[in-house]
Enzyme design. Structure first.
Site, PDB file in Angstrom:
ATOM      1  N   GLU A 194       0.847  -1.207   0.000  1.00  0.00           N
ATOM      2  CA  GLU A 194       0.000   0.000   0.000  1.00  0.00           C
ATOM      3  C   GLU A 194       0.878   1.252   0.000  1.00  0.00           C
ATOM      4  O   GLU A 194       0.726   2.136   0.856  1.00  0.00           O
ATOM      5  CB  GLU A 194      -0.978  -0.020   1.189  1.00  0.00           C
ATOM      6  CG  GLU A 194      -1.931  -1.205   1.108  1.00  0.00           C
ATOM      7  CD  GLU A 194      -3.108  -1.163   2.071  1.00  0.00           C
ATOM      8  OE1 GLU A 194      -3.146  -0.271   2.933  1.00  0.00           O
ATOM      9  OE2 GLU A 194      -3.995  -2.039   1.948  1.00  0.00           O
ATOM     10  N   GLU A 328      -4.714  -8.895  -0.222  1.00  0.00           N
ATOM     11  CA  GLU A 328      -5.438  -8.570   1.023  1.00  0.00           C
ATOM     12  C   GLU A 328      -6.906  -8.478   0.675  1.00  0.00           C
ATOM     13  O   GLU A 328      -7.301  -7.610  -0.114  1.00  0.00           O
ATOM     14  CB  GLU A 328      -4.954  -7.253   1.648  1.00  0.00           C
ATOM     15  CG  GLU A 328      -3.630  -7.379   2.347  1.00  0.00           C
ATOM     16  CD  GLU A 328      -3.248  -6.144   3.161  1.00  0.00           C
ATOM     17  OE1 GLU A 328      -4.143  -5.456   3.690  1.00  0.00           O
ATOM     18  OE2 GLU A 328      -2.041  -5.866   3.251  1.00  0.00           O
TER      19      GLU A 328
HETATM   20  O1  AHR Z   1      -4.685  -6.163   7.116  1.00  0.00           O
HETATM   21  C1  AHR Z   1      -4.615  -5.023   7.893  1.00  0.00           C
HETATM   22  C2  AHR Z   1      -4.024  -3.849   7.132  1.00  0.00           C
HETATM   23  O2  AHR Z   1      -4.870  -3.485   6.084  1.00  0.00           O
HETATM   24  C3  AHR Z   1      -2.710  -4.079   6.439  1.00  0.00           C
HETATM   25  O3  AHR Z   1      -1.625  -3.930   7.298  1.00  0.00           O
HETATM   26  C4  AHR Z   1      -2.685  -3.017   5.404  1.00  0.00           C
HETATM   27  O4  AHR Z   1      -1.929  -3.373   4.272  1.00  0.00           O
HETATM   28  C5  AHR Z   1      -4.156  -2.808   5.059  1.00  0.00           C
HETATM   29  O5  AHR Z   1      -4.512  -1.508   5.044  1.00  0.00           O
END
Ligand code: AHR
Length: 524
Positions: A194, A328
């Site tokens: 991110e 994610e």
């Molecule tokens: O999964 C929790 C968080 O969500 C991670 O650290 C981040 O990459 C995302 O914003």
């Protein structure tokens, strides 16, 4: 006379109200039309240094009273082996862009902080050796996220040299002194996390320049990974469907189109949580049908997101060399009352099982481009497989979906056609059923069918062209309520049960319980 008229009116009204009988769902599969491979890496996991995801969830330490192997919990290892975890993304997440690997190796570990997640102490007792040992114990491959935000290309390249060289460099000797003379295999390398947000608030162009440098200098030296099994490099990609994410994907993929020998990328990451709106406010347990329907509506947006970013990728990479890596995803709800702030603790209900199946089906349908995905997160954080409480462990409904879907790992996608019918609650209308099919390496046909409707069972009539199907049997997962959960006291509320299909007139008939996920194998 008046009352006769009133009665007649009532009768007409009663006759006009449609009786709620769900129509049969005709599902047909043409086995001769096998498609893309459903990469086993679609069933990847994500373990960040966050809450109890690593400490307690995986690592209890060698001196713990809880059964462990070199500090890693035996119960968790056994549970994860059973779902054949293909890869684990580590050490983050936002944590990765503040992680300095040298603090987590050797006899003396540096004690630091975890400012992202509760500001707690980070003891660094779970570091490179422990992570690689954990992977070996569960039989998974490494997906390392290197620190682009607050680290340097040199730090990351030394980490990879430490891990992978077979030559007697100082770093290789240090690895040997730490117990592993042979080089490790690193299958996947994430270049940042991110980077448009917690990873450093970079613009697409700034990130691109960084990514090229990391791609060039962070090398894998393992002799076994030079020709075959080369390490795949995954660039940071979009975090949603808004214009800024379109620009991000455009920028990175356009650059990829004209990349030279000196840098490369094999994957573009995408993050998308089912949250409805930020900050996460939906309850993970103790909710009703309205929240069930709203969350599932929101999760189905994954399909458009995948298609939107795949279309951009197709423009610059029509041969689909670069994978879309959804590393994610999952339901992100309000933290459980009383849990530690920043630990992202939530329960996992039957709704999450349905949510997981719908997303896995979306990934499978786009298997030619989506070749890896990592649910967030593996243990006790967000939509977890496993919840732990000190020495106790409970398997979640999502865990069981992953277990039931094991036969789909590396199977060939087979198109299924069906009219899904609809399920409506309030202002939400969703497809009533969803289904995928695949043929495994032994030629066996598998079907996964989800009945989204929480009120009506679904009668499925299955027609199979190209095979002489005699029967089908497998497992089905349902529960009394949309928010049914497994707890430490009652761990078997949502567990799979056997199911089989009846053969009739050349078709297979299956009756699926309301709000259920079913996987069956077809016997010929
Ligand atoms: O999964 C929790 C968080 O969500 C991670 O650290 C981040 O990459 C995302 O914003």
């Amino acid at each position: 006379m008046r009352s006769l008229f009133a009665s007649l009116t009532l009768l007409v009204v009663a006759m006009a109200v449609p009786v709620a009988v769900a129509q049969k769902i005709q599902l047909s599969v043409d086995v001769s039309r096998a498609g893309a491979k459903i990469d086993r890496n679609l069933f990847g996991q994500f373990a960040e240094h966050l809450g109890h995801g690593v400490y307690e969830g995986i690592w209890v330490g060698p001196d713990s009273k809880f059964p462990n192997t070199r500090g890693i919990r035996n119960d968790v290892v056994a549970a994860l082996k059973a779902i054949k975890v293909p890869n684990v993304r580590w050490p983050g997440g936002c944590f990765a862009d503040e992680y300095h690997w040298r603090k987590g190796i050797g006899q003396q570990r540096t004690v630091t902080l975890n400012p992202n997640w509760g500001g707690v102490i980070e003891p660094n007792t779970f570091g490179t050796t422990e992570f690689m040992d954990f992977l070996e114990q569960i039989g998974a491959e490494a997906y390392l996220s290197v620190n682009v935000g607050s680290g340097t290309p040199q730090e990351a390249s030394e980490w990879l040299e430490y891990l992978t060289t077979a030559q007697p460099t100082t770093l290789a000797k240090e690895r040997a002194a730490n117990g592993h003379p042979a080089p490790y295999k690193v299958a996947f390398l994430g270049i940042g996390n991110e980077s448009w947000d917690c990873g450093g608030n970079m613009t697409p162009d700034y990130y691109l320049s960084q990514m090229k440098i990391y791609s060039r200098f962070v090398r894998n030296f393992n002799p076994a990974q030079q020709d075959k099994q080369q390490m795949l490099k995954i660039a940071v990609g979009p975090g949603g469907g808004e214009p800024r994410w379109t620009e991000w994907t455009e920028t990175v993929m356009k650059a990829y189109q004209s990349h030279t020998w000196s840098w490369d990328m094999n994957g573009l990451s995408m993050h998308s949580y089912t949250v409805v709106k930020w900050p996460p406010s939906f309850a993970s347990v103790g909710f009703g049908e309205t929240e069930y329907a709203q969350i599932l509506k929101s999760t189905l947006e994954m399909n458009d997101l995948v298609e939107k970013h795949s279309a951009i990728m197709d423009k610059y990479d029509p041969e689909k060399k670069v994978a879309l890596v959804v590393d994610e995803w999952g339901g992100w709800y309000a933290s459980l009352p009383g849990s530690t702030p920043g630990f992202l603790v939530q329960q996992n209900s039957l709704r999450d099982a349905v949510l997981a199946a719908l997303n896995l089906n979306i990934f499978a349908r786009h298997a030619d481009r989506v070749r890896m995905a990592n649910i967030a997160q593996m243990i006790s954080v967000l939509q977890a497989m496993i919840l732990t409480d000190k020495g106790e462990m409970v398997l979640t409904p999502t865990y069981y979906v992953y277990k039931m879907y094991v036969p789909f790992q590396d199977a060939s996608f087979v198109p299924v056609s069906f009219e899904a019918d609809t399920y409506t609650h309030g202002d939400v209308t969703l497809p009533r059923v969803d289904a995928i099919a695949a043929k495994d390496k032994a030629g066996k046909l598998w079907l996964a069918i989800t009945n989204v409707d929480p009120n009506q069972s679904a009668e499925i009539e299955l027609t199979l062209a190209g095979i002489n199907a005699k029967s089908a049997a497998g497992e089905t997962l349902s529960a009394p309520r949309v928010d049914s959960v497994n707890t430490f006291d009652a761990p078997n509320t949502v567990v799979p049960k056997p199911i089989s299909a009846k053969a009739q007139d050349g078709k297979l008939l299956l009756e699926l319980a309301p709000k259920s996920v079913t996987v069956v194998a077809v016997e010929q």
